[in-house]
Design a protein around this motif. Structure first.
Motif: not given
Length: 112
Positions: A32-41
């Motif tokens: 769930x975090x992968x599409x948010x800001x720095x977490x996309x990396x």
């Protein structure tokens, strides 16, 4: 500290096996975090697998981090069941869900 992460292991499908200092163990889904800001990396599996612990939090080299209280709040029984090994049990109490070895004394466990 009581809530600090003691051990973290990357798992397939952007999940982490997390052990907290108080003994709780569970699986945390990072998806769930992968599409948010720095977490996309973290979508780069090689980079995702570089997960470590700094100051009790789950972190990656480019300063992405997930606080222990977030991990604890989102770890669940269903996620733990997906990753339980043959030599482990799930212990459920009113306050926690944790994985533990069937044989608690390490010297009594069969060697693999």
């Amino acid at each position: 500290m009581f809530w600090d992460v003691k051990n973290v292991t990357p798992l397939p499908n952007y999940r982490l096996r997390v052990e907290i200092e108080d003994g709780r163990v569970g699986v945390f889904d990072v998806t769930p975090y992968l599409d948010h800001g720095v977490f996309s990396e973290l979508r780069d599996v090689g980079y995702f697998n570089q997960v470590s612990i700094q100051f009790g939090a789950v972190t990656w080299p480019h300063e992405q981090d997930i606080a222990p209280e977030t991990l604890v709040a989102e770890m669940s029984l269903e996620r733990a069941l997906e990753f339980i090994a043959d030599d482990e049990l799930i212990e459920v109490t009113p306050k926690s869900i944790r994985l533990r070895k069937r044989v608690l004394k390490a010297n009594e466990r069969p060697k693999k």
